[in-house]
Enzyme design. Structure first.
Site, PDB file in Angstrom:
ATOM      1  N   HIS A   1      13.783 -31.809 -27.992  1.00 11.24           N
ATOM      2  CA  HIS A   1      13.207 -32.908 -27.212  1.00 11.24           C
ATOM      3  C   HIS A   1      13.886 -34.241 -27.533  1.00 11.24           C
ATOM      4  CE1 HIS A   1      10.024 -29.928 -26.808  1.00 11.24           C
ATOM      5  NE2 HIS A   1       9.346 -30.701 -25.995  1.00 11.24           N
TER       6      HIS A   1
ATOM      7  N   GLU B   1       8.346 -30.179 -13.193  1.00 13.62           N
ATOM      8  CA  GLU B   1       7.201 -29.547 -13.843  1.00 13.62           C
ATOM      9  C   GLU B   1       6.161 -30.616 -14.196  1.00 13.62           C
ATOM     10  OE1 GLU B   1       9.371 -27.898 -17.068  1.00 13.62           O
ATOM     11  OE2 GLU B   1      10.440 -26.492 -15.779  1.00 13.62           O
TER      12      GLU B   1
ATOM     13  N   GLN C   1      11.967 -32.163 -17.655  1.00  9.92           N
ATOM     14  CA  GLN C   1      10.871 -32.707 -18.466  1.00  9.92           C
ATOM     15  C   GLN C   1      11.401 -33.390 -19.730  1.00  9.92           C
ATOM     16  OE1 GLN C   1       7.422 -30.094 -19.804  1.00  9.92           O
ATOM     17  NE2 GLN C   1       6.606 -31.224 -18.058  1.00  9.92           N
ATOM     18  N   PHE C   2      12.452 -32.818 -20.293  1.00 10.64           N
ATOM     19  CA  PHE C   2      13.187 -33.429 -21.405  1.00 10.64           C
ATOM     20  C   PHE C   2      14.663 -33.122 -21.189  1.00 10.64           C
ATOM     21  CE2 PHE C   2       8.987 -33.280 -23.175  1.00 10.64           C
ATOM     22  CZ  PHE C   2       8.913 -34.390 -23.999  1.00 10.64           C
TER      23      PHE C   2
ATOM     24  N   GLU D   1      13.569 -24.220 -14.878  1.00 10.17           N
ATOM     25  CA  GLU D   1      14.610 -25.230 -14.677  1.00 10.17           C
ATOM     26  C   GLU D   1      15.650 -24.753 -13.665  1.00 10.17           C
ATOM     27  OE1 GLU D   1      13.191 -24.750 -17.658  1.00 10.17           O
ATOM     28  OE2 GLU D   1      12.338 -26.757 -17.817  1.00 10.17           O
TER      29      GLU D   1
ATOM     30  N   ILE E   1      17.465 -29.518 -19.704  1.00 15.69           N
ATOM     31  CA  ILE E   1      18.270 -29.639 -18.479  1.00 15.69           C
ATOM     32  C   ILE E   1      19.341 -28.555 -18.405  1.00 15.69           C
ATOM     33  CG2 ILE E   1      20.171 -31.159 -19.225  1.00 15.69           C
ATOM     34  CD1 ILE E   1      19.557 -32.885 -16.708  1.00 15.69           C
TER      35      ILE E   1
ATOM     36  N   LEU F   1       7.471 -23.209 -13.351  1.00 18.89           N
ATOM     37  CA  LEU F   1       8.038 -23.642 -14.635  1.00 18.89           C
ATOM     38  C   LEU F   1       9.389 -22.970 -14.839  1.00 18.89           C
ATOM     39  CD1 LEU F   1       6.074 -23.739 -18.007  1.00 18.89           C
ATOM     40  CD2 LEU F   1       8.527 -23.919 -17.751  1.00 18.89           C
TER      41      LEU F   1
END
Lengths: 362, 326
Positions: free
Chosen positions: B129, B29, B82-83, B60, B87, B58
């Site tokens: 995050h 992303e 992205q973080f 996962e 995941i 967008l």
């Protein structure tokens, strides 16, 4: 609202059928392949072979010679249509009962039996090396197909990825993700929803409020079609169309093949717990082999004698495959380690030695 | 030679490998025009084009699954979560497919892919995050789990991870993404996977850690040195498969071991190291193994997060507890 409101989008889902349940043509625009009666006979023979194999596999499970097995009774037309239209270098990503596709693509019955018989070597099969093996986590194979399609697109190869999924699987995120990304990236992906009416015990209507499952591709920007999945001619026509447009860069397609699971979900299931005998009886009247046989006999292309002789040949072939499966010995204990990584890390090598030593203990 | 940060080393490694191996693609992303939210993929779109620097929808689940498909068909995808806290939507694809495709097909197919993710706490980020979730992956057969702790090791280990024929989870300690710069020659030289790095020799106590905690652990070693205590510092770097020999060799020398990680304590990866010490090094140990870890809580939102994370003081105190035993 009192005044008319502009329409932002509309859609329709077409339903394709050539042969009705009695084997009579309902359209007069027969596709070219269907005018080749010899080819239809050959495909009918393959459908019969799958059916003979399926019955044999269930018998093996019932006598303790096979693990849990997922039958494919009633799905033969859909599978042979997929198998016979794909090219060898196309990629197939099945769920776990698409044997008709796989046999046509070179997978041997003995390999399939090894998989359900508890041996990983079954998935190292004789079919195309780029085809995925059976996929138990529902729907996840659709994204493998989408990723494969993306690889083909990046490398500018005229190849198509085909995935199959059940009506239940069409509820899964992975399926919807695959359609979405195929639309967003215009991927050569053909997703076939094998709508057999049941996800173990949950009927198709409990999966979604959508009128058709095919229309799930509409939101993703894919072409969508509902097909009589018990009609080999219609399914082949649909697959030909889908593969051709995908191969030529026109994007993905969703085909909903409407069929019926005439068997239990697996040999561990008892469908009498949740569906009526009448429903199954009605479904038998629509099944794919009966109508194809009637059609071929109406063309004087097939006889009862030929059917009897062919079934005997199928039995002979399947028995030989079963024997080959039964004669394979289990892998040695270290086989569970040997493909965990390309090269075994030191700590895993130590465990491998430990397992071997334990087997050799006195 | 330019001095670069850890995140710049990630970019440099990606660019090197994309330039030299046309099968390498980057996907995730915002990895394209935006260069990733941390700018790990900055400039790659201009260099290699949208077919190889792929902004995905967008989702996962999509990233997890198409990465498996790409890799199975001969590409070498480097997917970005992205973080690390995002995941989880990829877990089924990583665990059920990426990790086991080689095994379940007896080597017919494999997944030479890398999943990169910014990892860990300490940057005052929003909820989800700041996770340290490496132990979720170290229990999965077939995976490699790699955590670099310096610009040089980020470059060398990422190159090695992309070249590795098996799936690699590559966690990047985001707290030290831009903490300091060092010279990292852009020469395509990979560092070895599956080995620990001894960052500082010592004789009194072994400090074992990985990721951003390498910083605090080295500072703790400095503080201990001021008191005349000689601490050896080991950066595990590849958690799975674990190079236990290097840790054992150190503990044979020091007799004492403190394991430092920011993940929760119970069944954190420190537990595995501690168990192996108990199995193989019990008679080398002079003192019980100490663990300085996050608590068995969720990492708090950022007003409290530094109280959750291991600190120099906590590490020094743990080392001294081991030294109190003789």
């Amino acid at each position: 609202m009192e005044k008319p409101v502009p329409i932002a989008a509309t859609f329709e889902i077409e339903y394709l059928q050539y042969l009705d349940a009695e084997g009579k043509l309902v359209r007069d625009d027969l596709p070219a392949f269907a005018r080749d009666t010899k080819q239809l006979v050959k495909l009918y023979q393959e459908m019969l072979m799958v059916r003979v194999f399926d019955a044999k596999a269930i018998a093996l499970q019932r006598t303790g010679k096979l693990g849990t097995y997922a039958p494919c009774l009633g799905h033969e037309a859909t599978y042979l249509a997929i198998g016979s239209t794909m090219q060898e270098d196309d990629c197939f990503a099945p769920s776990y009962r698409e044997y008709g596709v796989q046999f046509h693509r070179g997978v041997k019955p003995r390999e399939l039996l090894m998989y359900w018989g508890g041996d990983e070597r079954g998935s190292n099969f004789s079919g195309p090396a780029h085809d995925f093996a059976w996929c138990v986590p529902i729907g996840t194979q659709c994204l493998h197909a989408a990723g494969s399609a993306l690889a083909f697109k990046i490398r500018k190869e005229p190849r198509v990825a085909v995935c199959t999924i059940g009506d239940g699987g069409s509820s899964k995120a992975d399926f919807n993700s695959a359609l979405n990304v195929a639309g967003a990236m215009s991927l050569p992906l053909v997703a076939v929803i094998v709508n057999n009416g049941w996800a173990i015990s949950v009927p198709r209507d409990a999966q979604t409020g959508a009128r058709t499952l095919a229309q799930k591709g509409i939101a993703a920007g894919l072409e969508c079609l509902q097909v009589d999945g018990n009609d080999l001619i219609a399914m082949r026509a649909a697959m030909d169309h889908a593969l051709k447009r995908a191969r030529h860069g026109h994007g993905g397609m969703v085909i909903e093949a409407v069929t019926y699971r005439l068997s239990d979900h697996t040999t561990a299931d008892d469908a009498r717990r949740y569906r009526s005998e009448q429903e199954v009886k009605d479904a038998w009247a629509r099944e794919p082999l009966r109508r194809m046989k009637a059609y071929l006999m109406s063309l004087n292309a097939w006889t009862e004698d030929e059917e009897t002789a062919w079934k005997a040949q199928c039995t002979k072939y399947v028995d030989a495959e079963v024997n080959a499966y039964l004669e394979t010995k289990a892998q040695p204990v270290e086989a569970m380690f040997d493909y965990t990584y390309a090269e075994l890390p030191a700590d895993l090598l130590a465990q491998r030695e430990e397992a071997i030593a334990w087997e050799k203990r006195t | 030679m330019a001095q670069i940060t850890l995140i710049e080393a990630v970019t440099q490694a990606l660019a090197w490998e994309m330039k030299h191996d046309p099968s390498v693609v980057v996907l995730g992303e915002d990895v394209g025009v935006n260069g990733g939210v941390f700018r790990a993929t900055l400039g790659l779109l201009d260099k290699f084009g949208a077919e190889r620097v792929i902004d995905t929808p967008l989702d996962e689940t999509t990233i997890g699954g198409i990465t498996v498909g790409l890799a199975a068909q001969g590409m070498k995808p480097v997917a970005e979560a992205q973080f690390e806290g995002f995941i989880y939507g990829m877990l089924e694809q990583i665990i059920c497919h990426a990790a086991r495709l080689r095994n379940r097909t007896r080597g017919r197919m494999s997944v030479p892919a890398v999943w990169r993710a910014p990892w860990g706490g300490g940057i005052r980020a929003p909820e989800h995050h700041s996770e340290a979730n490496e132990a979720l992956f170290t229990n999965v057969p077939g995976l490699r789990v790699v955590l670099p702790s310096s610009p040089g090791r980020a470059y060398g280990l990422l190159l090695a991870s992309i070249r590795d024929p098996d799936p690699v989870i590559f966690f990047e300690p985001k707290r030290i993404y831009r903490q300091y710069k060092e010279e990292v020659p852009d020469d395509g030289e990979a560092l070895p996977l599956d080995v620990c790095f001894v960052l500082r020799d010592g004789s009194d106590v072994t400090l074992v850690t990985w990721g951003a905690q390498v910083k605090e652990t080295l500072e703790a070693a400095d503080a201990l040195a001021e008191e005349g205590i000689s601490a050896e510092v080991i950066d595990v770097a590849t958690l799975k498969p674990l190079d236990f020999d290097t840790i054992h060799e150190s503990v044979r020398k020091t007799g004492r071991c403190v394991i430092v990680h920011e993940a929760p304590r119970t069944a954190g990866f420190g537990a595995e190291i501690s168990a192996r010490l108990a199995e193989h090094a019990l008679y080398d140990l002079v003192a019980p193994v100490e663990r300085v870890t996050g608590y068995d809580t969720h990492i708090p939102l950022f007003r409290l997060e530094m109280k959750y994370l291991p600190s120099v003081e906590k590490i020094v105190a743990a080392a001294k507890r081991t030294l109190a035993v003789s």
